[in-house]
Design an enzyme around this catalytic site. Structure first.
Site, PDB file in Angstrom:
ATOM      1  CG  HIS A  65      32.848  50.695  52.857  1.00 30.60           C
ATOM      2  ND1 HIS A  65      33.141  49.786  53.834  1.00 30.60           N
ATOM      3  CD2 HIS A  65      33.269  50.135  51.694  1.00 30.60           C
ATOM      4  CE1 HIS A  65      33.716  48.725  53.300  1.00 30.60           C
ATOM      5  NE2 HIS A  65      33.812  48.924  51.989  1.00 30.60           N
ATOM      6  CB  VAL A  86      13.242  61.970  70.458  1.00 33.50           C
ATOM      7  CG1 VAL A  86      12.002  62.581  69.809  1.00 33.50           C
ATOM      8  CG2 VAL A  86      14.231  63.064  70.845  1.00 33.50           C
ATOM      9  CG  ASN A 135      32.923  53.918  60.265  1.00 34.59           C
ATOM     10  OD1 ASN A 135      34.019  53.952  60.810  1.00 34.59           O
ATOM     11  ND2 ASN A 135      32.498  54.903  59.497  1.00 34.59           N
ATOM     12  N   GLY A 136      34.013  50.755  59.830  1.00 35.91           N
ATOM     13  CA  GLY A 136      35.257  50.160  59.379  1.00 35.91           C
ATOM     14  C   GLY A 136      36.322  51.151  58.943  1.00 35.91           C
ATOM     15  CG  MET A 137      37.852  53.673  61.056  1.00 33.78           C
ATOM     16  SD  MET A 137      39.116  53.200  62.253  1.00 33.78           S
ATOM     17  CE  MET A 137      40.349  54.477  61.979  1.00 33.78           C
ATOM     18  CB  VAL A 138      36.499  51.435  54.236  1.00 42.13           C
ATOM     19  CG1 VAL A 138      36.847  51.451  52.744  1.00 42.13           C
ATOM     20  CG2 VAL A 138      37.104  50.206  54.910  1.00 42.13           C
ATOM     21  CG  HIS A 152      27.422  49.739  54.596  1.00 42.85           C
ATOM     22  ND1 HIS A 152      28.186  49.174  53.604  1.00 42.85           N
ATOM     23  CD2 HIS A 152      28.297  50.165  55.548  1.00 42.85           C
ATOM     24  CE1 HIS A 152      29.471  49.249  53.942  1.00 42.85           C
ATOM     25  NE2 HIS A 152      29.558  49.846  55.115  1.00 42.85           N
ATOM     26  CB  VAL A 193      28.026  55.429  70.550  1.00 46.46           C
ATOM     27  CG1 VAL A 193      28.325  55.290  69.058  1.00 46.46           C
ATOM     28  CG2 VAL A 193      29.243  55.968  71.299  1.00 46.46           C
TER      29      VAL A 193
END
EC number: 1.1.99.29
Length: 628
Positions: A606, A275, A135-138, A563, A127
C-alpha cells in the site's frame, strides 16, 4: 466496485454510520478552525520562493519542510477542499466502499479489454491531505527489494538503505497493548523500522479470534513468516500497523504535516483552485504558474503567481503529468495534436501507469468462532457491547481493513517456472500501449528484465492477500507487467486525461492471479482451517480450470485499489524518464516533482508510507539546491 463483496459493503456501511454518530457524540471536532488559516486568492503574494502544486499527501509534506526556514515563502495550491466530517477520520472510513465522491476527481478509464470492456475505477484524491485522507490506513512498506529495483533501473541513491531514513523520519510507532500482542503473537521491530515523525503508526485495540487460525494455517502451508514488513522484510506473512493515533483516529498528512505548520506566516494555502500551466522563460526556466478557480469555465479569469526558486509538482499520478503536458512537456506528437507548443519532448510523461488490480474471493465459515465480524450485524448483544466499548475508544470498531498481510513471493505460487519462461519469451510490444515509442518499448524491456530477475527471489512478493479473521478477502496483484497511460485529452486540454490502465493486457498478469487463487484455496483447505469449515462461494467450487478462473477474473476484477502511480517516472532520459534522481524535470530548470508519479516500478505495498518517504526526500533535495 465489483471487487467489494456484499458482506464487506454491508459491514463497512454500518461501521461508517456508527463511526460518524459516535465521533460526533464523543465531541470530536475535525480542526475546522484551520480553515481560517487559508489564504484567499485575492490575498496571495505576487511571488513566492516555492510554489507547491497540490495540497495532497506529498504536497503538504514538502510545504511543511520547505517552510521550516522562516526566510523562505511557500505557496500551496490545492484543487480540493478540507473534509471536516468526523467520520472521515474514523477507522470505518478506511474501506473503499465508504470513500466519498466529493473527495475524488470525477474521472474514469476507457473500456478495459482485459476486464471484458468494463471501465476501470479511478481513484484520484481531490481533498486537502490527498490520498492519505481517503485511503485504507494500512501503513505498510515494500520489501527492501521493492526499492532496490528502482536503483537498478538507473536511479542511484533511491534504494532501500537510502529511503529507510525517510521512512523513519516520517513516522512514530506505538506498540499494541501487551495483552493483545501476547494473545495474537503480534510482532514488530521498532528499532529497525521507526523514528519520531509526524505520522502515527499504531495497532488497533482488537483482533478477531479467527485470525489465530488463519495464521496457523499459513504456517502449515509453508508461507514464510516475518516479524514485520516495515524493516524491509515485507514478504511472506507479517504484521503491519495502521495509520492511526492513540485514539484510533486517522493519522494523515493534514494532521501530521499541515496542522503543525499552518500558523507559519511564510506558508500560504490556496484551496479550491486549479493550476493550469507552468510558465517558462526563454531559457526554459520555470518562473510562474497560472491558477484558476475550480468549477469555472476554461476562459474564466486566471491568476499568475511567480516562483523565484522552484516549482514543485505534487498533483499526483493523474494531474502531475496533466500539468506537464499542458505546459509543453510531454510526447511531442500528442502535444502538437492538442495545439500546444512543445517545450521539451518527453515521451514518458503520462505513460508507465501502474496500479494494483484486485479480485474478491468469497468464502463462508460454517463453524466460525464467536465473536466474528458478522457478530457486529447479526448479534444484537455483541453489537451493543461493541458500541459501548467504542465510546471509550476501545474494541472492534478500532479496526481498519487489516493488520495482517501475506505478500506472496512468486516462488510460493504454483507453476511459477512456467510463468517466468512466458514472461521472458513473450513479444512484449504486443501488450504495450499503442502510443509507446521505440524508446518506451526499450524502457519497458529493461523494467521487465529487472522485475523477472527479481521474481524468483524469496525476499519480495508479487501478490497480496489481506486477512483479518473474515472469510474471503481481496487478492491483489502487486507487480503487474501491464502498463497504462494517462494522456492529454487533445480536444479539451482542461478535461480529465484519457486514462487507460490496460489491466490484464499482459497474459502473465492473469497467470499469476490464477496461481494466487490456487494458493488461497490451498490455504483454506489446510488442516488448521478445518475447524472453521470454509466453503467457497465465489468464484465457486465449479470454477476449476485456468480458463474458468480467468473468465471470472475478467468479469469482476478492478483496475486498482487507489495505488496508481508511475506516470512521470524517475529514470534515465534515454529510458523515457521524466525526472532525474534529484527529481528535477528533464530539459528545464526550476521545476521538480515530489509525488508518487515519479515511481518507476510499483512496489508491492500500500503506497501511503512510500509517499511520505518520497516527499521527505524530495524536500531535502530541494533544500540542498537552495542553500544560499
Amino acid at each position: 466496485m465489483a471487487w467489494l463483496t456484499p458482506t464487506v459493503l454491508k459491514l463497512t456501511q454500518l461501521l461508517a454510520a456508527l463511526g460518524a454518530a459516535l465521533g460526533a457524540a464523543y465531541g470530536y471536532v475535525h480542526t475546522t478552525d484551520l480553515k481560517a488559516r487559508q489564504t484567499p486568492a485575492h490575498e496571495l503574494s505576487a511571488s513566492y520562493d516555492y510554489i507547491v502544486v497540490g495540497g495532497g499527501q506529498s504536497g503538504l509534506v514538502v510545504a511543511n519542510r520547505l517552510s521550516e526556514n522562516p526566510n523562505r515563502s511557500v505557496l500551496v495550491v490545492e484543487y480540493g477542499y478540507f473534509d471536516d466530517n468526523p467520520a472521515q477520520v474514523e477507522p470505518s472510513s478506511s474501506v473503499p466502499g465508504t470513500w466519498l465522491q466529493k473527495n475524488l476527481f470525477n474521472a474514469t478509464s476507457v473500456p478495459q479489454p482485459g476486464l471484458n470492456n468494463r471501465l476501470g475505477q479511478v481513484y484520484a484524491a481531490a481533498v486537502v491531505g490527498g490520498g492519505s485522507t481517503i485511503n485504507g490506513m494500512v501503513f505498510d512498506r515494500g520489501s527492501a527489494e521493492d526499492y532496490d529495483i528502482w536503483e537498478r533501473f538507473g536511479n542511484p541513491s533511491w534504494g532501500w538503505e537510502d529511503l529507510l531514513s525517510y521512512f523513519k523520519k516520517s513516522t512514530t510507532f506505538t506498540p499494541p497493548r501487551p495483552e493483545l500482542a501476547r494473545e495474537f503473537n503480534i510482532t514488530w521491530d521498532a528499532e529497525r523500522a521507526y523514528g519520531n515523525g509526524p505520522i502515527q503508526a499504531n495497532f488497533p485495540d482488537w483482533q478477531w479470534p479467527t485470525l489465530k487460525i488463519q495464521w496457523d494455517a499459513l504456517k502449515e502451508i509453508g508461507m514464510p513468516m516475518n516479524v514485520e514488513g516495515a524493516a524491509g522484510d515485507a514478504w511472506g506473512a507479517y504484521w503491519t500497523p495502521s495509520a492511526m493515533d492513540a485514539s484510533y483516529r486517522r493519522s494523515y498528512s493534514r494532521t501530521g504535516y499541515w496542522v503543525p505548520a499552518s500558523s507559519r506566516k511564510n506558508l500560504h494555502l490556496l484551496i479550491g483552485h486549479r493550476v493550469n500551466e507552468v510558465l517558462f522563460n526563454s531559457r526554459k526556466r520555470a518562473t510562474a504558474v497560472t491558477i484558476q478557480e475550480r468549477d469555472t469555465p476554461n476562459d474564466a479569469p486566471r491568476i499568475t503567481v511567480k516562483a523565484t526558486r522552484e516549482i514543485v509538482l505534487c498533483a499526483g499520478w493523474l494531474h502531475t503529468p496533466h500539468i506537464l503536458q499542458r505546459s509543453g512537456l510531454g510526447p511531442q506528437e500528442r502535444l502538437e495534436e492538442a495545439g500546444i507548443e512543445v517545450l521539451v519532448d518527453l515521451p514518458g510523461v503520462g505513460s508507465n501507469l501502474q496500479d494494483h488490480p484486485a479480485f474478491t474471493i468469497e468464502y463462508q465459515y460454517l463453524t466460525d468462532l464467536f465473536p466474528n465480524p458478522s457478530s457486529l450485524t447479526d448479534n444484537a448483544t455483541f453489537s451493543v457491547w461493541a458500541n459501548e466499548q467504542w465510546t471509550q475508544r476501545r474494541g472492534p470498531m478500532s479496526l481498519g481493513i487489516t493488520n495482517s498481510l501475506v505478500t506472496a513471493p512468486l516462488v510460493t505460487l504454483p507453476s511459477y517456472r512456467t510463468i517466468l519462461r512466458k514472461g521472458y519469451t513473450q513479444n512484449v510490444e504486443a501488450y504495450l500501449p499503442k502510443t509507446y515509442s521505440a524508446q518506451q518499448v526499450k524502457s519497458f524491456i529493461t523494467q521487465r528484465n529487472i522485475l523477472l530477475s527479481s521474481f524468483p527471489r524469496l525476499n519480495n512478493g508479487v501478490v497480496e492477500i489481506i486477512f483479518a479473521g473474515k472469510p474471503g478477502t481481496w487478492i491483489i496483484f502487486m507487480k503487474p507487467l501491464s502498463r497504462g497511460t494517462a494522456l492529454l485529452n487533445t480536444t479539451d486540454i482542461y478535461a480529465e486525461p484519457i486514462i487507460d490502465y490496460n489491466t490484464n493486457i499482459n497474459p502473465v498478469d492473469l497467470d499469476i492471479m490464477v496461481s494466487a487463487i490456487t494458493l488461497y484455496r490451498r490455504w483454506m483447505s489446510s488442516k488448521a482451517m478445518e475447524q472453521l469449515t470454509p466453503v467457497e462461494t465465489f468464484p465457486g467450487l465449479n470454477v476449476t480450470t485456468n480458463e474458468q478462473i480467468i473468465a471470472s477474473l475478467k468479469n469482476t476484477m478492478g483496475s486498482g485499489v487507489g495505488h496508481s502511480c508511475c506516470t512521470a517516472a524517475m529514470a534515465p532520459r534515454e529510458l523515457s524518464g521524466v525526472v532525474a534522481p534529484d527529481l528535477t524535470v528533464y530539459g528545464v530548470t526550476g521545476l521538480s516533482i515530489g509525488d508518487l508519479s515519479i515511481v518507476p516500478i510499483i512496489p508491492a505495498t500500500h503506497t501511503c508510507a512510500t509517499v511520505y518517504a518520497i516527499a521527505e526526500k524530495a524536500a531535502d533535495l530541494i533544500k540542498s539546491r537552495h542553500i544560499s
